[in-house]
Design an enzyme around this catalytic site. Structure first.
Site, PDB file in Angstrom:
ATOM      1  N   ARG A  51       0.848  -1.127  -0.021  1.00  0.00           N
ATOM      2  CA  ARG A  51      -0.142  -0.126  -0.071  1.00  0.00           C
ATOM      3  C   ARG A  51       0.699   1.259  -0.046  1.00  0.00           C
ATOM      4  NH1 ARG A  51      -5.082  -2.348   3.587  1.00  0.00           N
ATOM      5  NH2 ARG A  51      -5.892  -3.359   1.825  1.00  0.00           N
ATOM      6  N   TYR A  89      -5.905  -1.182  -7.345  1.00  0.00           N
ATOM      7  CA  TYR A  89      -5.344  -2.338  -6.676  1.00  0.00           C
ATOM      8  C   TYR A  89      -5.030  -2.080  -5.102  1.00  0.00           C
ATOM      9  CZ  TYR A  89      -0.699  -1.272  -9.023  1.00  0.00           C
ATOM     10  OH  TYR A  89       0.441  -0.910  -9.510  1.00  0.00           O
ATOM     11  N   GLU A  90      -4.603  -3.319  -4.626  1.00  0.00           N
ATOM     12  CA  GLU A  90      -4.054  -3.117  -3.324  1.00  0.00           C
ATOM     13  C   GLU A  90      -5.157  -2.500  -2.412  1.00  0.00           C
ATOM     14  OE1 GLU A  90      -2.378  -4.682  -1.205  1.00  0.00           O
ATOM     15  OE2 GLU A  90      -1.341  -5.418  -2.951  1.00  0.00           O
ATOM     16  N   GLY A  91      -6.437  -3.015  -2.626  1.00  0.00           N
ATOM     17  CA  GLY A  91      -7.485  -2.415  -1.836  1.00  0.00           C
ATOM     18  C   GLY A  91      -7.758  -0.963  -2.597  1.00  0.00           C
ATOM     19  N   GLN A 120      -9.660   1.839   1.202  1.00  0.00           N
ATOM     20  CA  GLN A 120      -8.751   2.491   2.167  1.00  0.00           C
ATOM     21  C   GLN A 120      -9.510   3.554   3.041  1.00  0.00           C
ATOM     22  OE1 GLN A 120      -5.644   1.449   1.834  1.00  0.00           O
ATOM     23  NE2 GLN A 120      -6.297   0.179   0.326  1.00  0.00           N
TER      24      GLN A 120
END
Ligand SMILES: Cc1cc2nc3c(=O)[nH]c(=O)nc-3n(C[C@H](O)[C@H](O)[C@H](O)COP(=O)(O)OP(=O)(O)OC[C@H]3O[C@@H](n4cnc5c(N)ncnc54)[C@H](O)[C@@H]3O)c2cc1C
Length: 598
Positions: free
Chosen positions: A298, A442-444, A449
């Protein structure tokens, strides 16, 4: 053709003049001897690598993309990627901030952060190959068994092998509790994994002799949902106890995604057909182990957008000084030319300064976060370690979402500076916009977030960590509150810091009555929090610059800093008022809409 100049001066300003990182490192036995000259020398070399080795491959990599051979399942990345990666390994860049026990150079994360910013500016798609490996290194380092660490870490540290993170499946992205990949225990203590993963970055390539996939899967007796997920290390080629590469494992690339950007990175559909793996961490605790990698990733994704914001800004600035169109509203500026350079127009300056303010603010925040990571791991005082860890956790969703949203705003603004030429491929500007777009997903996703920030990190502990960061801001306000030269920076910051407590309590109270209120406010909340944090760093940067100017330093760098801080507080920071208003307007306008969305 776009240009890229590593922003070494600005990195040095943040590290050595604002945050004074080497003073902080003196308290960390592991980094006590790291001095500014060493850091600067490493970054200068890294800047050359980025500008001379990977940047020239950015456009060609985008045009060419990756190729899959359907019969062998082998993927060939764009021309030059493999050779650039070999140079990266040869230069020891992969080992920079890794543990010396496994062959690393043991330098602070701060150094790695700046190296990666430059690599991301130069070529995000290429940088994802080593970037994901570093995340895999961190997850294994934190949760691997001694045997796994001994066998695999030296190869990740040297960069001889790369790593991936395999979470997503066709039916499950955000909600990992839905995942179905199965892991069957074997008599010899290994597991056989079967399932399908999609969207796996750097999932297959021929740049290294092996790839280590970190795969989330379920044991046969696993509980439903996210409490039943375990983490496995599944190498592309099986590895003997002596480290020798053995037979091909049952994990391969089924197809490559055709996508909007980062074409040079292989986004692979990964098929597992009885692939042999070993467990990392405890059974059913895989998500916690994977979170080490996800948290690192992140911060890394925020850094991707920071890199793109910087390179887009540099190119837009050069173009705006060169391109002539129309005359300045306030009178002719370039008498010898048929028209004035477009940089004379207020809105062109606004677009340029937006990107500059977001790049430099993002750099300060990102370097600060990695300095806290160094303190979290290596400070001798347990309380400092704990406080540093908590603040990094609070700031991580802000780095991920605020920097990537700002990257979207900035790369678009910089493309706009080019007018129609920005839309044309040869200038490289549209690629920055396209490459940045995935960073918000991506990555949440950035929505996830914002829920993490407001729901878990802020309301989840009754605002305790936010208050800790509030105290840091409060100290700056107390220090500069009566300094007239700082008033234009400190007053809006103090006002927002004061509002933030009430704003947060109000949302918490509404959320307690109706959880959709949190969901309805979270994205706006994260942007407000992002500005609070950026406001703090911009005020600190202005403070440092004003002190240099007061001491007679005529370096225009400092005046530029003050002018950019002024722009930031006058033109970008005030959006917090609107965001607080929309957050406060509640969930009804969203949720009472079944007829509108029928
Ligand atoms: C190029 C690329 C590279 C990738 N690399 C990797 C990789 O290396 N490894 C890997 O495992 N995955 C990877 N991914 C997958 C990526 O992480 C997921 O796409 C992302 O997490 C979102 O999941 P999804 O696509 O299934 O969307 P979904 O989860 O279906 O979400 C769809 C929409 O619903 C929203 N949403 C979902 N739940 C909520 C909620 N509770 N509240 C509010 N909104 C919600 C989302 O924000 C989103 O807007 C990659 C994806 C791409 C496109």
């Amino acid at each position: 053709m776009p240009q890229y100049n590593p922003p070494l001066r600005d990195m040095q300003f943040v590290m050595h003049e604002v945050l004074k990182v080497t003073d902080e490192f003196k308290a960390l036995p592991k980094h006590a001897d790291v001095d500014a000259d060493t850091i600067n020398a490493v970054l200068e070399e890294a800047g050359k690598f980025a500008a001379e080795v990977t940047f020239p491959l950015n456009i060609s990599g985008d045009t060419e993309g990756c190729k899959l051979d359907q019969t062998t399942h082998e993927v060939t990345p764009p021309k030059g990627f493999k050779e650039a990666y070999a140079k990266y390994v040869e230069g020891g860049w992969a080992a920079l901030s890794c543990d010396p026990e496994y062959g690393g150079q043991g330098l602070p994360f701060v150094v790695n952060q700046c190296v990666y910013e430059m690599l991301n500016s130069a070529n995000q798609a290429w940088t994802m190959y080593p970037g994901l490996s570093h995340g895999a290194y961190e997850a294994l380092h934190a949760h691997g068994t001694d045997a796994q660490k001994k066998l695999y870490l030296p190869k990740l540290v040297s960069g001889e092998w790369t790593g991936t993170m395999c979470l997503t499946e066709p039916h499950c992205g955000t909600d990992l509790g839905l995942l179905r990949t199965k892991a069957e225990p074997q008599a010899d203590g290994t597991y056989k994994l079967t399932g399908n993963k999609i969207f796996i970055s750097a999932g297959e390539h021929d740049m290294t002799e092996n790839i280590l996939h970190l795969v989330l899967a379920r044991l046969p007796d696993a509980p439903q949902g996210s409490k039943g997920i375990s983490l496995f290390l599944v190498p592309k080629f099986n590895v003997g106890e002596d480290g020798a590469i053995g037979s091909r494992n049952g994990i391969y690339c089924g197809s490559l995604e055709h996508k909007m950007g980062i074409h040079g990175n292989a986004t692979a559909q990964i098929v597992l057909e009885g692939a042999v793996g070993t467990m990392v961490g405890a059974p059913n605790k895989g998500l916690a182990a994977m979170f080490v990698m996800m948290n690192a990733a992140r911060l890394g994704v925020g850094n991707q957008s920071l890199g793109l914001t910087e390179v887009a800004y540099q190119n837009a600035l050069a173009y705006a000084k060169d391109r002539i169109q129309m005359r300045s509203l306030s009178g002719v500026k370039a008498k010898d030319l048929a028209a004035d350079p477009i940089i004379v127009h207020p809105d062109v300056r606004k677009m340029l300064l937006t990107a500059k303010a977001y790049a430099e603010g993002g750099r300060a925040l990102a370097i600060y976060c990695t300095m806290l990571l160094d303190k979290e791991l290596h400070h001798p005082d347990e309380k400092v370690r704990k406080d540093s860890g908590e603040i990094v956790a609070l700031l991580t969703p802000i780095v991920k979402a605020f920097l990537t949203d700002n990257g979207h705003i900035s790369t678009n603004a910089c493309m706009q500076v080019f007018g129609g030429h920005g839309f044309i491929k040869e200038w490289g500007m549209e690629q920055f916009v396209r490459d940045n777009r995935i960073n918000m997903i991506y990555e949440g996703t950035n929505t996830i977030q914002s829920l993490d920030l407001l729901g878990r990190k802020v309301l989840g502990n009754n605002g305790a960590t936010l208050k800790k960061f509030g105290k840091i801001i409060g100290a700056l306000i107390a220090e500069e509150g009566v300094n007239e030269k700082m008033a234009e920076f400190i007053n809006p910051l103090a006002y927002l810091a004061d509002q933030m407590t009430k704003f947060t309590t109000e949302l918490g109270f509404k959320g307690f009555q109706n959880p959709d209120e949190v969901g309805a406010a979270a994205v706006d909340y994260l942007r407000v929090a992002g500005h609070l944090v950026f406001g703090y760093f911009w005020a600190r940067m202005a403070q440092t610059a004003l002190r240099e100017i007061a001491a007679g330093n005529a370096d225009p760098f400092y005046l530029a800093k003050v002018q950019t801080a002024r722009f930031y507080f006058a033109k970008l920071f005030p959006e917090t008022a609107t965001l607080m208003r929309t957050a406060r307007s509640g969930s009804r306008a969203l949720m009472d809409t079944d007829a509108a969305l029928a």
